[in-house]
Design a protein around this motif. Structure first.
Motif, PDB file in Angstrom:
ATOM      1  N   GLY A  18       9.842 -16.353  -5.399  1.00 55.05           N
ATOM      2  CA  GLY A  18       9.338 -15.894  -6.685  1.00 55.05           C
ATOM      3  C   GLY A  18      10.340 -16.131  -7.788  1.00 55.05           C
ATOM      4  O   GLY A  18      10.242 -17.094  -8.558  1.00 55.05           O
ATOM      5  N   ARG A  19      11.375 -15.280  -7.808  1.00 52.05           N
ATOM      6  CA  ARG A  19      12.304 -15.307  -8.948  1.00 52.05           C
ATOM      7  C   ARG A  19      12.992 -16.642  -9.150  1.00 52.05           C
ATOM      8  O   ARG A  19      13.233 -17.046 -10.281  1.00 52.05           O
ATOM      9  CB  ARG A  19      13.339 -14.180  -8.771  1.00 52.05           C
ATOM     10  N   LYS A  50      14.676 -13.193   5.156  1.00 54.57           N
ATOM     11  CA  LYS A  50      15.770 -13.483   4.223  1.00 54.57           C
ATOM     12  C   LYS A  50      16.647 -14.619   4.767  1.00 54.57           C
ATOM     13  O   LYS A  50      16.694 -14.859   5.967  1.00 54.57           O
ATOM     14  CB  LYS A  50      16.651 -12.240   4.051  1.00 54.57           C
ATOM     15  N   HIS A  85       9.382  -4.053  -7.847  1.00 54.89           N
ATOM     16  CA  HIS A  85      10.641  -3.816  -8.580  1.00 54.89           C
ATOM     17  C   HIS A  85      10.446  -3.165  -9.939  1.00 54.89           C
ATOM     18  O   HIS A  85      11.396  -2.651 -10.515  1.00 54.89           O
ATOM     19  CB  HIS A  85      11.380  -5.146  -8.822  1.00 54.89           C
ATOM     20  N   GLY A 114      14.827 -14.315  -2.798  1.00 49.52           N
ATOM     21  CA  GLY A 114      15.881 -13.431  -3.275  1.00 49.52           C
ATOM     22  C   GLY A 114      16.121 -13.595  -4.763  1.00 49.52           C
ATOM     23  O   GLY A 114      15.419 -14.357  -5.438  1.00 49.52           O
ATOM     24  N   ASP A 141       4.639 -10.501  -6.441  1.00 46.37           N
ATOM     25  CA  ASP A 141       4.289  -9.085  -6.274  1.00 46.37           C
ATOM     26  C   ASP A 141       5.460  -8.205  -6.702  1.00 46.37           C
ATOM     27  O   ASP A 141       5.506  -7.017  -6.401  1.00 46.37           O
ATOM     28  CB  ASP A 141       3.896  -8.783  -4.817  1.00 46.37           C
ATOM     29  N   LYS A 190       8.131 -14.085   6.964  1.00 50.31           N
ATOM     30  CA  LYS A 190       8.938 -14.380   5.767  1.00 50.31           C
ATOM     31  C   LYS A 190      10.216 -13.570   5.929  1.00 50.31           C
ATOM     32  O   LYS A 190      10.165 -12.335   6.005  1.00 50.31           O
ATOM     33  CB  LYS A 190       8.130 -13.917   4.553  1.00 50.31           C
ATOM     34  N   ARG A 229      15.457  -2.713   6.813  1.00 55.31           N
ATOM     35  CA  ARG A 229      15.936  -1.928   5.675  1.00 55.31           C
ATOM     36  C   ARG A 229      15.992  -0.449   6.031  1.00 55.31           C
ATOM     37  O   ARG A 229      15.275   0.010   6.900  1.00 55.31           O
ATOM     38  CB  ARG A 229      14.963  -2.140   4.505  1.00 55.31           C
ATOM     39  N   TYR A 255      11.383  -7.251   6.556  1.00 54.13           N
ATOM     40  CA  TYR A 255      12.628  -6.945   5.858  1.00 54.13           C
ATOM     41  C   TYR A 255      13.287  -5.721   6.492  1.00 54.13           C
ATOM     42  O   TYR A 255      12.901  -4.596   6.219  1.00 54.13           O
ATOM     43  CB  TYR A 255      12.348  -6.659   4.371  1.00 54.13           C
TER      44      TYR A 255
HETATM   45  P1  FBP Z   1      11.702 -13.404  -4.444  1.00 51.92           P
HETATM   46  O1  FBP Z   1      11.726 -14.875  -4.119  1.00 51.92           O
HETATM   47  O2  FBP Z   1      11.630 -13.175  -5.926  1.00 51.92           O
HETATM   48  O3  FBP Z   1      12.833 -12.672  -3.768  1.00 51.92           O
HETATM   49  O4  FBP Z   1      10.337 -12.843  -3.861  1.00 51.92           O
HETATM   50  C1  FBP Z   1      10.136 -12.674  -2.502  1.00 51.92           C
HETATM   51  C2  FBP Z   1       9.729 -11.255  -2.222  1.00 51.92           C
HETATM   52  O5  FBP Z   1       9.506 -11.058  -0.850  1.00 51.92           O
HETATM   53  C3  FBP Z   1       8.512 -10.793  -2.988  1.00 51.92           C
HETATM   54  O6  FBP Z   1       7.320 -11.130  -2.354  1.00 51.92           O
HETATM   55  C4  FBP Z   1       8.758  -9.324  -3.090  1.00 51.92           C
HETATM   56  O7  FBP Z   1       8.193  -8.741  -4.212  1.00 51.92           O
HETATM   57  C5  FBP Z   1      10.245  -9.250  -3.215  1.00 51.92           C
HETATM   58  O8  FBP Z   1      10.773 -10.388  -2.600  1.00 51.92           O
HETATM   59  C6  FBP Z   1      10.792  -8.009  -2.579  1.00 51.92           C
HETATM   60  O9  FBP Z   1      12.162  -7.996  -2.839  1.00 51.92           O
HETATM   61  P2  FBP Z   1      13.126  -6.918  -2.243  1.00 51.92           P
HETATM   62  O10 FBP Z   1      13.967  -7.627  -1.243  1.00 51.92           O
HETATM   63  O11 FBP Z   1      13.924  -6.451  -3.415  1.00 51.92           O
HETATM   64  O12 FBP Z   1      12.305  -5.828  -1.637  1.00 51.92           O
END
Ligand code: FBP
Length: 245
Positions: free
Chosen positions: A222-223, A170, A21, A195, A16, A168, A139, A137
């Motif tokens: 994802g990445r 970090k 991003h 991340g 997503d 989910k 933030r 997250y």
């Molecule tokens: P990644 O493994 O690429 O970090 O993806 C996990 C994710 O939670 C995605 O679902 C979401 O698009 C992205 O990270 C959000 O990243 P950010 O921390 O920059 O908001």
């Protein structure tokens, strides 16, 4: 969470980032195509695939359990983060999703809006038998270090108390502190968020090993997958760690 797990563990592919991003930050000629991501999920043995509804409607092929993301935001406005609902639970059901996902930016001055919306979605999803995954997250200006033991375990606990079936979060940087976050999550299953792509594959795999030893259910990345030169090899290595294959 059953359909999203194998031997009680999960390997989830997140895609997503296009809306979160923007395409130029993360994508290249290959991974800008959602069909490539579906290939990785199918051939890589993933137990879940995260899409926003537009991608799901156009590309989802039904083989890997779909987790439909119900809220989203762009990176354009700046300021305190807020992500609002952009898709209904009914639409998730119609698209064949096996779970729904929602991001809560705890610590944002808008956290009350996301917590309230998450609460409504959680009730609705549970009524139709869908599990709910919360991306929690911390933030915003109030959050100084979003990967500290204190903050990540707080995120995990928010997921549990808000009613998420899985959270989910970090990575905290080490196994011991991540284990505390897993404890804080209680019965909510914990998935580590990937991340930015790690400098080396071995470094990322070591991190995943530690996270699994800390009691996580799995990872939702994802990445680190679709930016990898050989995502199928990476998926193979991850399956060995996560499912003991
Ligand atoms: P990644 O493994 O690429 O970090 O993806 C996990 C994710 O939670 C995605 O679902 C979401 O698009 C992205 O990270 C959000 O990243 P950010 O921390 O920059 O908001």
């Amino acid at each position: 969470m059953g359909p999203l797990l194998k031997n009680g563990k999960g390997l989830i592919l997140a895609y997503d980032q296009g809306i979160e991003h923007g395409p130029s930050k993360d994508f290249n000629e290959k991974n800008i195509d959602p069909s490539y991501i579906v290939d990785i999920a199918e051939r890589g043995g993933f137990t879940g695939l995260v899409f926003q509804k537009g991608i799901a409607e156009n590309y989802y092929r039904g083989k890997v359990p779909l987790i439909l993301k119900l809220n989203g935001r762009t990176s354009l406005p700046g300021g305190e983060p807020i992500s609002r609902q952009v898709c209904s639970v009914k639409q998730a059901v119609d698209l064949g999703a096996k779970a729904v996902g929602y991001t809560i930016y705890a610590g944002s001055t808008y956290e009350h809006e996301m917590l309230a919306e998450f609460g409504r979605i959680q009730e609705e999803a549970h009524r139709v038998g869908l599990p709910v995954l919360a991306w929690v997250y911390p933030r915003g200006a109030a959050v100084k270090d979003d990967t500290s033991r204190e903050i990540v375990s707080y995120a995990a606990r928010i997921g549990l108390e808000a009613g998420a079936d899985a959270v989910k979060i970090k990575y905290t940087g080490d196994k011991e502190s991540f284990a505390w976050a897993v404890k804080a999550a209680g019965k909510a299953k914990v998935f580590m968020s990937g991340g930015p792509k790690a400098p080396t594959d071995e470094g990322f795999l070591t991190q995943v090993r530690g996270v699994m030893e800390a009691g996580a259910t799995g990872i939702a990345v994802g990445r680190n997958m679709w930016q990898n030169q050989d995502p199928f090899k990476m998926a193979f290595e991850l399956r060995k760690i996560i499912f003991n294959e």
